[in-house]
Design an enzyme around this catalytic site. Sequence first.
Site, PDB file in Angstrom:
ATOM      1  N   GLU A  85       0.802  -1.218   0.000  1.00 56.53           N
ATOM      2  CA  GLU A  85       0.000   0.000   0.000  1.00 56.53           C
ATOM      3  C   GLU A  85       0.838   1.273   0.000  1.00 56.53           C
ATOM      4  OE1 GLU A  85      -3.151   0.345  -0.381  1.00 56.53           O
ATOM      5  OE2 GLU A  85      -3.747  -1.758  -0.301  1.00 56.53           O
ATOM      6  N   GLU A 116       7.240 -22.572   7.404  1.00 51.71           N
ATOM      7  CA  GLU A 116       7.715 -21.685   8.471  1.00 51.71           C
ATOM      8  C   GLU A 116       8.905 -22.290   9.209  1.00 51.71           C
ATOM      9  OE1 GLU A 116       5.472 -22.382  12.615  1.00 51.71           O
ATOM     10  OE2 GLU A 116       4.351 -21.151  11.199  1.00 51.71           O
TER      11      GLU A 116
END
Length: 250
Positions: A85, A116
């Site tokens: 953004e 992970e």
Amino acid sequence: MSFNIPKTETAYENSEAIDKLSVKNGLKLLINDQREGLNILNLLIDDIEFIVEKIFSHLNESSHGRLIYCGAGTSGRIGVQDGVELYPTFGWPTRRVDFLLAGGKKALVKSIENVEDDIISPKTLVEKKKINNNDIVIGLAASGNTPFTCEVLKNALSRKALTLAISNNPQGKILKYGALNLVIDSKSEVIAGSTRLKAGTLQKVCLNIISSMVMIKMGNVKDGMMINLIPNNDKLKRRKERITKLINNS
């Protein structure tokens, strides 16, 4: 039970179990727990201010420095959400934002098991991205112990990058690899271990306010308006026109 278990994994003790409640009371519990979690951030204002100033100074000193977000699962996706953004909102160059997500881009829309725990690829990824002393690497981990994220920060730190470790666990291993550390002690979740709830919300808010204040200090906001927004649709073109008129007439 292990005494080293993160608080985010422990059973919620401030209420009857949520699955025993009515829908309305369950919703109230979820909302109130998130609201109470936000109060934690008021206690971290000084730490967050310090981080903002350090990130601003680091980025302001180099025209090449990048903000690089790192994480796995929910935390990784939250980092991507914040970083992508910056260009449309503030005109921050896309070349100065990057991401290291466990499992790669496909992990944005699909939960991929075991990535992970990957401690092999981080060194290669850090080298491939050519992370250096101009860069800022932000690692997020609710448990504070995510192996992938810890290894990325460890390798980034060894290459002189400014590292920021954000952990919801005060004893998180990731904190060993942060030149800057932010501990958001969000404690237990209404649904034990579901850090997409309060822990994720607080990570999102922290990234949001940190990056927003850095962008403000970089001169991308004037009179509370996004003077460098990228008008890539009709709504934003009209907004850009209004902002330009207001600024020129002020």
